[in-house]
Design a protein around this motif. Structure first.
Motif, PDB file in Angstrom:
ATOM      1  N   ASP A  17       0.710  -1.306   0.507  1.00  0.00           N
ATOM      2  CA  ASP A  17      -0.100   0.211  -0.176  1.00  0.00           C
ATOM      3  C   ASP A  17       0.816   1.418  -0.133  1.00  0.00           C
ATOM      4  OD1 ASP A  17      -3.058   1.428   0.280  1.00  0.00           O
ATOM      5  OD2 ASP A  17      -1.198   1.804   2.578  1.00  0.00           O
ATOM      6  N   THR A  18       2.183   1.155   1.113  1.00  0.00           N
ATOM      7  CA  THR A  18       2.187   2.418   0.838  1.00  0.00           C
ATOM      8  C   THR A  18       3.535   2.713  -0.452  1.00  0.00           C
ATOM      9  OG1 THR A  18       2.824   2.304   2.884  1.00  0.00           O
ATOM     10  CG2 THR A  18       4.974   3.874   2.355  1.00  0.00           C
ATOM     11  N   ASP A  20       2.309   1.928  -3.542  1.00  0.00           N
ATOM     12  CA  ASP A  20       1.542   2.006  -4.083  1.00  0.00           C
ATOM     13  C   ASP A  20       1.111   4.138  -4.179  1.00  0.00           C
ATOM     14  OD1 ASP A  20       1.020  -0.374  -5.609  1.00  0.00           O
ATOM     15  OD2 ASP A  20      -0.429  -0.681  -4.622  1.00  0.00           O
ATOM     16  N   GLN A  21       1.631   3.946  -2.900  1.00  0.00           N
ATOM     17  CA  GLN A  21       1.405   5.444  -2.899  1.00  0.00           C
ATOM     18  C   GLN A  21       2.652   6.336  -3.317  1.00  0.00           C
ATOM     19  OE1 GLN A  21      -1.169   6.649   0.830  1.00  0.00           O
ATOM     20  NE2 GLN A  21      -0.827   5.499   1.599  1.00  0.00           N
ATOM     21  N   GLU A  24       2.589   6.462  -6.868  1.00  0.00           N
ATOM     22  CA  GLU A  24       1.379   7.518  -7.589  1.00  0.00           C
ATOM     23  C   GLU A  24       1.965   9.483  -7.110  1.00  0.00           C
ATOM     24  OE1 GLU A  24      -3.416   9.079  -6.524  1.00  0.00           O
ATOM     25  OE2 GLU A  24      -2.357   7.239  -5.622  1.00  0.00           O
ATOM     26  N   SER A  64       5.010  11.420   5.660  1.00  0.00           N
ATOM     27  CA  SER A  64       3.596  10.271   5.910  1.00  0.00           C
ATOM     28  C   SER A  64       2.414  11.400   6.547  1.00  0.00           C
ATOM     29  CB  SER A  64       3.001   8.960   5.808  1.00  0.00           C
ATOM     30  OG  SER A  64       3.694   8.357   5.023  1.00  0.00           O
ATOM     31  N   SER A  68      -1.123   9.019   5.142  1.00  0.00           N
ATOM     32  CA  SER A  68      -1.266   9.109   3.347  1.00  0.00           C
ATOM     33  C   SER A  68       0.313   9.556   3.035  1.00  0.00           C
ATOM     34  CB  SER A  68      -2.036  10.279   3.311  1.00  0.00           C
ATOM     35  OG  SER A  68      -3.653   9.678   2.883  1.00  0.00           O
TER      36      SER A  68
END
Length: 342
Positions: A17-18, A20-21, A24, A64, A68
């Motif tokens: 997940d991290t 992917d962020q 992005e 983060s 996020s």
């Protein structure tokens, strides 16, 4: 480590997940800040993070807020030559700027550099240029953090779809007439064994022959083993490295070379790597010959690649003239900034 809302942590490649962020975020920043320039593909970023280091260790952090990812940083630690150096790259989401996040991330890189007894940190920044879309905020940030300019470069790009092949043919024939006694050889890496020592010699000269300005870059001892290590690292990162050399027939000396790289997941842009001629063999148009031949090798391996990007010191009149003759045109300006650590 935390500071107010921002939490800085090492990027775990298994934390999907991290990751992917992070990917992005990198894409968002690059689209916003460097829309007209070559930027790494997601595949290149991933493989660069995962690949086992040879000469350069790459450490990644993410910053983060409430879970996020809004910022990230990369430290490059040179472990074979120039071990006094660390390289730095910091990115912050456009919606989260002017909150001190870049300063905190750069501080994390500098702290890591001090722990490893590095004395100089270097970072490259694009500068404002007509039509480039670069606003120059990063240059102001670097100066505020104690970084000073060392070497100004011009970034140029050639559009392979607009190259006049008859013009290149004429340039090649003209240059070949001045290169009697040399032969041009093209190949993808790994280099054939008979050329590896000559390539190592020329790669070493890149640390002394190219304009360096005030960069704190010291001579490096490049061996065949280091050439092979660099080739392995490129393969692990998914890079296709294409090389063309000029060989002096009488002695077998590798007299000149030029290199191009294409990244995984990118069928649009290739990068120009080193181009250099041995001082003992200059004056024979070898630089132009190997660059034209290597560009044509690129077309055979990656026919859908449209652009090649290159950067040259603004004082390097000879290579600038070669690139202009081949159809490269100005895209923007970049400069290396550095800071000596206390």
């Amino acid at each position: 480590m935390t500071n107010g809302q921002l939490e800085i942590s090492a990027l775990d490649p298994l934390d999907h997940d991290t990751v992917d962020q992070w990917l992005e975020l990198c894409q968002t920043v690059d689209d916003h800040d460097f829309a007209n320039f070559e930027t790494p593909s997601e595949a290149e970023l991933l493989l660069g993070h995962m690949a086992r280091p040879e000469e350069v260790r790459r450490l990644h952090w993410v910053g983060s807020v409430d879970g996020s990812v809004v910022s990230c940083a990369e430290a490059r630690l040179y472990d074979a030559d120039n071990t006094h150096l660390a390289g730095a790259t910091v990115k912050v989401h456009p919606d989260h700027r002017r909150k001190g996040y870049a300063r905190l991330l750069l501080g994390a890189i500098e702290d890591q550099a001090r722990r490893e007894e590095r004395t100089t940190v270097v970072s490259w920044f694009l500068k404002p240029y007509e039509g480039s879309g670069v606003d120059g905020h990063a240059v102001g940030f670097a100066a505020a953090q104690g970084y000073g300019p060392t070497l100004e470069t011009a970034v140029r790009r050639v559009d392979l779809l607009e190259v006049k092949e008859d013009r290149l043919d004429a340039l090649y024939r003209e240059a070949l007439a001045k290169a009697e006694g040399y032969r041009i050889v093209s190949f993808p890496d790994p280099a054939p064994d008979e050329y590896a020592e000559g390539i190592a010699y020329l790669e070493g000269r890149m640390y002394t022959d190219m304009p360096l300005g005030d960069m704190d870059l010291q001579p490096a001892e490049i061996t065949v083993e280091k050439v092979r290590a660099r080739e392995r690292q490129a393969r692990r990162r998914g890079l296709l490295s294409l090389r063309t050399i000029a060989v002096h027939e009488e002695t077998g000396t590798v007299a000149a070379m030029s290199q191009l790289e294409t990244a995984p997941g990118d069928e649009l842009i290739a990068r120009q790597g080193d181009t250099i001629a041995d001082p003992d063999h200059r004056g024979h148009r070898l630089g132009l010959l190997v660059k034209i031949a290597n560009q044509r090798q690129l077309r055979s391996y990656r026919p859908r690649i449209r652009y090649v990007h290159t950067g040259n010191a603004t004082v390097n009149d000879h290579m600038v003239a070669v690139n202009e003759a081949m159809g490269y045109r100005m895209l923007g300006m970049a400069e290396c900034y550095q800071k000596e650590l206390a």
